[in-house]
Write an enzyme that holds these catalytic residues in place. Structure first.
Site, short mmCIF file in Angstrom:
data_model
loop_
_atom_site.label_atom_id
_atom_site.label_comp_id
_atom_site.label_asym_id
_atom_site.label_seq_id
_atom_site.Cartn_x
_atom_site.Cartn_y
_atom_site.Cartn_z
CB VAL A 43 -0.90 0.01 1.25
CG1 VAL A 43 -1.70 1.29 1.31
CG2 VAL A 43 -1.85 -1.15 1.20
CB ILE A 57 1.46 -0.76 -5.78
CG1 ILE A 57 1.31 0.01 -7.10
CG2 ILE A 57 0.72 -2.08 -5.84
CD1 ILE A 57 1.84 -0.76 -8.31
CG ASP A 58 4.94 1.13 -1.50
OD1 ASP A 58 3.88 1.40 -0.90
OD2 ASP A 58 5.80 0.37 -1.05
CE LYS A 59 7.56 9.64 -6.00
NZ LYS A 59 8.17 10.78 -5.29
#
Length: 352
Positions: A16, A162-164
């Site tokens: 996340v 999802i992460d950057k």
């Protein structure tokens, strides 16, 4: 302390997006204060706060007493310091559609699968109010007459993030019914999520399972941490399989059973194998290898090619919310990761 329904903890989120935390309020409990439950204490001090929102914030460890997370029934006493954090994002009516080049892997009337590039934030938040995936999806999904109008968030149905700096597949629901159906699949852990990563070190076992709760770091609230013992954090399970060994780093497949913030990255660090060039979790330095300057130069060159954690969401599978069909999508490993993997292959050949 603001918490939207769609980001409730029952919505497991694969790797996340980190929620930006800011300190909202710091209170020293008055000398004359009678012992009082912390949730009631905060509700009395924060205008417009509801009991439910406060309890969710406490569960999310956004309320600290003397620097530590507490339960809702903890009683505050005179002299204690209560700090309240906020992960507030723009209001639900603050999503501004923006034209951008989206790499769409699949689309029908109900779902949208997008291959997100590394460096793109998924959702507007602190310091990132434009240029996010949601801004682009808002433009893409809305009719021509609405493209220059601020729109309501529910029309952009994210069911996970999802992460950057993680690349790969992300799923968007195009209507409320699809969003509910897909969210339920995430809750029941039936969504298939397979990641490819490069991690430091040699793995003794070719495959395994990592089980450890994940929660916010006690000191640095924007980072997550693993808690193998006790009830702190949330239950998290990650399965891994070694695909290829390069002596000092390993190419891995990760499969998520749960979806917690930074799950793969935190679990990898826990077992002594941080992801390659993961600045947040200790992978942006030489963890394994030699002391020779040529080796250091080689690693530095790899870092320049891949200026992010080596993590890619390669596969995404789910049951279609309307047709009931099993859907499976695959995304090619991006060029920056592929180049670094190939450099390690060649480096090891030279060393042999």
């Amino acid at each position: 302390m603001h918490t939207e329904e769609w980001e409730d903890e029952e919505l497991p989120e694969s790797e996340v997006e980190e929620k930006e935390l800011t300190e909202r309020l710091r209170i020293i409990v008055d000398k004359g204060q009678e012992p009082l439950r912390v949730d009631k204490f905060v509700m009395n001090r924060v205008e417009g706060a509801t009991r439910n929102k406060i309890q969710v914030a406490i569960d999310e460890e956004m309320v600290l007493v003397d620097g530590k997370p507490v339960k809702a029934n903890f009683r505050v006493k005179p002299g204690m310091e209560v700090v309240i954090f906020d992960n507030r994002r723009p209001d639900r009516t603050d999503i501004i559609p923006e034209p951008m080049d989206l790499d769409i892997a699949y689309e029908d009337d109900d779902v949208l699968v997008i291959n997100k590039k590394a460096g793109m934030v998924v959702h507007p938040g602190s310091g990132n109010y434009s240029g996010t995936l949601v801004n682009g999806v808002a433009w893409y999904l809305n009719p021509e007459e609405d493209k220059n109008r601020i729109i309501d968030l529910p029309r952009v149905g994210l069911v996970h993030r999802i992460d950057k700096d993680t690349s790969g597949l992300i799923l968007v629901a195009k209507n409320e019914a699809a969003a509910k159906h897909l969210s339920l699949q995430f809750q029941e852990h039936t969504i298939h999520r397979r990641y490819i990563a490069l991690a430091w070190g040699h793995f003794e076992s070719p495959e395994g399972t990592i089980t450890a709760n994940i929660g916010r770091n006690m000191r640095f609230r924007k980072k997550m941490d693993a808690f193998p013992d006790g009830d702190h954090g949330k239950h998290a399970v990650t399965h891994y399989k070694v695909l290829e060994e390069f002596h000092y780093v390993s190419l891995l497949e990760f499969r998520l059973e749960t979806g917690r913030t930074h799950q793969i990255r935190v679990h990898s660090r826990l077992i002594g194998h941080p992801l390659f060039n993961d600045e947040t979790y200790g992978g942006d330095r030489i963890v394994k290898g030699t002391v020779y300057s040529k080796y250091k130069q080689f690693v530095d060159n790899c870092f320049k090619i891949l200026p992010r954690q080596a993590l890619h969401a390669k596969e995404l599978g789910f049951v279609h919310p309307v047709t009931g069909e099993n859907m499976l999508f695959t995304s090619d490993i991006p060029l920056d990761m592929e180049q670094v993997i190939e450099k390690w292959r060649k480096y090891i050949v030279k060393e042999q």
